[in-house]
Structure formats: C-alpha cells, structure tokens
Design a protein around this motif. Structure first.
Motif, PDB file in Angstrom:
ATOM      1  N   VAL A  15      38.142  27.120  41.952  1.00  0.00           N
ATOM      2  CA  VAL A  15      38.464  25.622  42.143  1.00  0.00           C
ATOM      3  C   VAL A  15      39.728  25.383  42.128  1.00  0.00           C
ATOM      4  O   VAL A  15      39.914  25.500  40.615  1.00  0.00           O
ATOM      5  CB  VAL A  15      37.642  24.478  41.797  1.00  0.00           C
ATOM      6  CG1 VAL A  15      38.136  23.356  42.280  1.00  0.00           C
ATOM      7  CG2 VAL A  15      36.093  25.260  42.124  1.00  0.00           C
ATOM      8  N   THR A  17      43.605  23.223  42.245  1.00  0.00           N
ATOM      9  CA  THR A  17      43.900  21.789  41.831  1.00  0.00           C
ATOM     10  C   THR A  17      44.984  21.680  41.653  1.00  0.00           C
ATOM     11  O   THR A  17      45.947  22.152  41.297  1.00  0.00           O
ATOM     12  CB  THR A  17      43.190  20.140  40.795  1.00  0.00           C
ATOM     13  OG1 THR A  17      42.641  20.717  39.439  1.00  0.00           O
ATOM     14  CG2 THR A  17      41.594  20.608  41.409  1.00  0.00           C
ATOM     15  N   ARG A  19      49.083  20.299  43.122  1.00  0.00           N
ATOM     16  CA  ARG A  19      49.974  19.190  44.008  1.00  0.00           C
ATOM     17  C   ARG A  19      51.035  20.349  44.227  1.00  0.00           C
ATOM     18  O   ARG A  19      51.317  21.296  44.084  1.00  0.00           O
ATOM     19  CB  ARG A  19      50.687  18.354  43.797  1.00  0.00           C
ATOM     20  CG  ARG A  19      50.177  16.806  43.535  1.00  0.00           C
ATOM     21  CD  ARG A  19      50.869  15.838  43.239  1.00  0.00           C
ATOM     22  NE  ARG A  19      50.479  14.904  42.263  1.00  0.00           N
ATOM     23  CZ  ARG A  19      50.820  13.555  41.621  1.00  0.00           C
ATOM     24  NH1 ARG A  19      51.917  13.365  40.909  1.00  0.00           N
ATOM     25  NH2 ARG A  19      49.749  12.699  40.904  1.00  0.00           N
ATOM     26  N   GLU A  34      43.586  17.117  51.412  1.00  0.00           N
ATOM     27  CA  GLU A  34      44.401  16.864  51.128  1.00  0.00           C
ATOM     28  C   GLU A  34      44.342  15.170  50.841  1.00  0.00           C
ATOM     29  O   GLU A  34      42.987  14.246  51.283  1.00  0.00           O
ATOM     30  CB  GLU A  34      45.502  16.966  52.092  1.00  0.00           C
ATOM     31  CG  GLU A  34      46.647  16.577  51.643  1.00  0.00           C
ATOM     32  CD  GLU A  34      47.249  16.399  53.112  1.00  0.00           C
ATOM     33  OE1 GLU A  34      49.002  16.136  52.211  1.00  0.00           O
ATOM     34  OE2 GLU A  34      47.558  17.016  53.761  1.00  0.00           O
TER      35      GLU A  34
END
Length: 54
Positions: A15, A17, A19, A34
């Motif tokens: 996983v 995470t 931007r 998103e």
C-alpha cells in the motif's frame, strides 16, 4: 520504486500513499483512489475532536 516493487513477492500486499503519483506507478497499480477535499471544518477554525479525528 519500480525496481523495489519487482522484488516483492507476489503474495505480498503493498500500500502506497502520497500525492503526484508518477504515471509508471499508476499503470502498475491494481487499485488507485484519488481523494478530493470538499469541505473541511478546520477552514472555519473548528478544531479536531477527541475520539472523532484522533
């Protein structure tokens, strides 16, 4: 990152995470979500509530 992902066993769930995801990771991902901020209480000086936000 792509080289590291190649070395992880197939049965391992990864996983990530963050931007501004590079296109190579977008193409490689099985699932991509998103999130978009619509409304945030902090903008109206409402502080975080114990047992709700933390």
């Amino acid at each position: 990152m792509l080289k590291l992902l190649e070395e992880i066993p197939e049965e391992t769930t990864v996983v990530l995470t963050g931007r501004r995801v590079p296109g190579e990771l977008v193409e490689r991902a099985d699932l991509l979500t998103e999130m978009k901020l619509v409304k945030y209480p902090f903008e109206k000086n409402v502080t975080a509530r114990e047992r709700v936000e933390y």
